[in-house]
Design a protein around this motif. Structure first.
Motif, PDB file in Angstrom:
ATOM      1  N   SER A 120       3.107   4.004   3.097  1.00  0.00           N
ATOM      2  CA  SER A 120       3.906   3.219   1.933  1.00  0.00           C
ATOM      3  C   SER A 120       2.868   3.309   0.663  1.00  0.00           C
ATOM      4  CB  SER A 120       4.667   1.988   1.841  1.00  0.00           C
ATOM      5  OG  SER A 120       5.551   1.853   2.881  1.00  0.00           O
ATOM      6  N   THR A 121       3.270   4.102  -0.586  1.00  0.00           N
ATOM      7  CA  THR A 121       2.001   4.179  -1.692  1.00  0.00           C
ATOM      8  C   THR A 121       2.554   3.783  -2.682  1.00  0.00           C
ATOM      9  OG1 THR A 121       3.441   6.208  -2.185  1.00  0.00           O
ATOM     10  CG2 THR A 121       1.599   6.500  -0.541  1.00  0.00           C
ATOM     11  N   ASN A 122       1.633   3.280  -3.671  1.00  0.00           N
ATOM     12  CA  ASN A 122       1.820   2.696  -5.050  1.00  0.00           C
ATOM     13  C   ASN A 122       0.746   3.295  -5.861  1.00  0.00           C
ATOM     14  OD1 ASN A 122       2.846   0.897  -6.946  1.00  0.00           O
ATOM     15  ND2 ASN A 122       1.162  -0.345  -6.852  1.00  0.00           N
ATOM     16  N   TYR A 123       1.411   3.731  -7.190  1.00  0.00           N
ATOM     17  CA  TYR A 123       0.468   4.439  -8.156  1.00  0.00           C
ATOM     18  C   TYR A 123       0.715   3.711  -9.478  1.00  0.00           C
ATOM     19  CZ  TYR A 123       0.193   8.163  -5.049  1.00  0.00           C
ATOM     20  OH  TYR A 123       0.098   9.307  -3.983  1.00  0.00           O
ATOM     21  N   ALA A 124      -0.563   3.718 -10.278  1.00  0.00           N
ATOM     22  CA  ALA A 124      -0.339   3.284 -11.571  1.00  0.00           C
ATOM     23  C   ALA A 124       0.215   4.391 -12.252  1.00  0.00           C
ATOM     24  CB  ALA A 124      -1.978   3.509 -11.979  1.00  0.00           C
ATOM     25  N   ASP A 125       0.961   4.088 -13.392  1.00  0.00           N
ATOM     26  CA  ASP A 125       1.743   5.005 -14.357  1.00  0.00           C
ATOM     27  C   ASP A 125       0.823   6.176 -14.950  1.00  0.00           C
ATOM     28  OD1 ASP A 125       4.149   2.219 -15.447  1.00  0.00           O
ATOM     29  OD2 ASP A 125       4.262   3.629 -13.632  1.00  0.00           O
ATOM     30  N   SER A 126      -0.222   5.659 -15.116  1.00  0.00           N
ATOM     31  CA  SER A 126      -1.090   6.635 -15.847  1.00  0.00           C
ATOM     32  C   SER A 126      -1.508   7.981 -14.864  1.00  0.00           C
ATOM     33  CB  SER A 126      -2.417   6.018 -16.298  1.00  0.00           C
ATOM     34  OG  SER A 126      -3.047   5.311 -15.217  1.00  0.00           O
ATOM     35  N   VAL A 127      -1.292   7.769 -13.637  1.00  0.00           N
ATOM     36  CA  VAL A 127      -1.743   8.753 -12.534  1.00  0.00           C
ATOM     37  C   VAL A 127      -0.763   9.476 -11.802  1.00  0.00           C
ATOM     38  CG1 VAL A 127      -4.247   7.665 -12.602  1.00  0.00           C
ATOM     39  CG2 VAL A 127      -2.427   7.346 -10.615  1.00  0.00           C
ATOM     40  N   THR A 135      -2.678  12.180  -5.706  1.00  0.00           N
ATOM     41  CA  THR A 135      -2.147  11.840  -4.378  1.00  0.00           C
ATOM     42  C   THR A 135      -3.150  11.220  -3.381  1.00  0.00           C
ATOM     43  OG1 THR A 135      -0.762  13.808  -4.891  1.00  0.00           O
ATOM     44  CG2 THR A 135      -0.567  12.934  -2.559  1.00  0.00           C
ATOM     45  N   ILE A 136      -2.491  10.075  -2.736  1.00  0.00           N
ATOM     46  CA  ILE A 136      -3.097   9.148  -2.156  1.00  0.00           C
ATOM     47  C   ILE A 136      -2.633   9.385  -0.603  1.00  0.00           C
ATOM     48  CG2 ILE A 136      -1.856   6.894  -2.163  1.00  0.00           C
ATOM     49  CD1 ILE A 136      -4.669   5.441  -1.928  1.00  0.00           C
ATOM     50  N   SER A 137      -3.538   9.614   0.448  1.00  0.00           N
ATOM     51  CA  SER A 137      -3.107   9.802   1.808  1.00  0.00           C
ATOM     52  C   SER A 137      -4.067   9.098   2.830  1.00  0.00           C
ATOM     53  CB  SER A 137      -3.122  11.295   1.811  1.00  0.00           C
ATOM     54  OG  SER A 137      -4.160  11.844   1.874  1.00  0.00           O
ATOM     55  N   ASN A 138      -3.555   8.852   3.957  1.00  0.00           N
ATOM     56  CA  ASN A 138      -4.411   8.609   4.897  1.00  0.00           C
ATOM     57  C   ASN A 138      -4.941   9.503   5.526  1.00  0.00           C
ATOM     58  OD1 ASN A 138      -4.018   5.526   4.987  1.00  0.00           O
ATOM     59  ND2 ASN A 138      -1.825   5.756   5.728  1.00  0.00           N
ATOM     60  N   GLY A 139      -6.297   9.412   6.156  1.00  0.00           N
ATOM     61  CA  GLY A 139      -7.022  10.482   6.988  1.00  0.00           C
ATOM     62  C   GLY A 139      -6.505  10.431   8.362  1.00  0.00           C
ATOM     63  N   ASN A 140      -6.695  11.470   9.050  1.00  0.00           N
ATOM     64  CA  ASN A 140      -6.639  11.608  10.335  1.00  0.00           C
ATOM     65  C   ASN A 140      -7.354  10.646  11.146  1.00  0.00           C
ATOM     66  OD1 ASN A 140      -4.243  13.663  10.214  1.00  0.00           O
ATOM     67  ND2 ASN A 140      -6.033  15.237  10.187  1.00  0.00           N
ATOM     68  N   ALA A 141      -8.730  10.440  10.836  1.00  0.00           N
ATOM     69  CA  ALA A 141      -9.672   9.643  11.394  1.00  0.00           C
ATOM     70  C   ALA A 141      -9.424   8.249  10.879  1.00  0.00           C
ATOM     71  CB  ALA A 141     -10.883   9.962  10.890  1.00  0.00           C
ATOM     72  N   LYS A 142      -9.535   7.132  11.955  1.00  0.00           N
ATOM     73  CA  LYS A 142      -9.038   5.850  11.472  1.00  0.00           C
ATOM     74  C   LYS A 142      -9.814   5.309  10.388  1.00  0.00           C
ATOM     75  CE  LYS A 142      -8.631   1.440  13.806  1.00  0.00           C
ATOM     76  NZ  LYS A 142      -8.812   0.580  15.172  1.00  0.00           N
ATOM     77  N   ASN A 143      -9.051   4.531   9.599  1.00  0.00           N
ATOM     78  CA  ASN A 143      -9.753   3.993   8.426  1.00  0.00           C
ATOM     79  C   ASN A 143     -10.159   4.706   7.446  1.00  0.00           C
ATOM     80  OD1 ASN A 143      -8.805   1.419   9.541  1.00  0.00           O
ATOM     81  ND2 ASN A 143     -10.788   1.076  10.554  1.00  0.00           N
TER      82      ASN A 143
END
Length: 116
Positions: A56-63, A68-76
């Motif tokens: 689940s994602t959340n963005y500032a209105d300005s961006v 685009t934010i994403s989780n990597g394949n590697a943990k953390n």
């Protein structure tokens, strides 16, 4: 030793793109959410984007619609793809991680400069 290591910052022209990466290590508890914040000179630190372990994602209105934010394949690990960059995006970008028991960790930051 807890570490959040950011990379990918630099100088880019307006309209260009950059991809930031963050890798967290040494955190004992499971991470619930990771995110990016930024601080421009003379301003307070502000939210850019966050993502939960479930995606689940959340963005500032300005961006919104540019970053685009994403989780990597590697943990953390987490990424921030930044497109259509503007001079007002110039700031130090900080990676953040929050654990399931509400411990809060920060990286040292990476500088993004948008200038012609």
């Amino acid at each position: 030793q807890v570490q959040l290591v950011e990379s990918g910052g630099g100088l880019v022209q307006p309209g260009g793109s950059l991809r930031l990466s963050c890798a967290a290590s040494g955190i004992r508890f499971s991470i619930y959410r990771m995110g990016w914040y930024r601080q421009a000179p003379g301003k307070e630190r502000e939210l850019v984007a966050t993502i939960t372990i479930g995606g689940s994602t959340n963005y500032a209105d300005s961006v919104k619609d540019r970053f685009t934010i994403s989780n990597g394949n590697a943990k953390n690990t987490v990424y921030l793809q930044m497109d259509s960059l503007k001079p007002e995006d110039t700031a130090v970008y900080y990676c953040n991680a929050i654990t399931s028991n509400n411990l809060n960790y920060w990286g040292k930051g990476t500088l993004v400069t948008v200038s012609s």
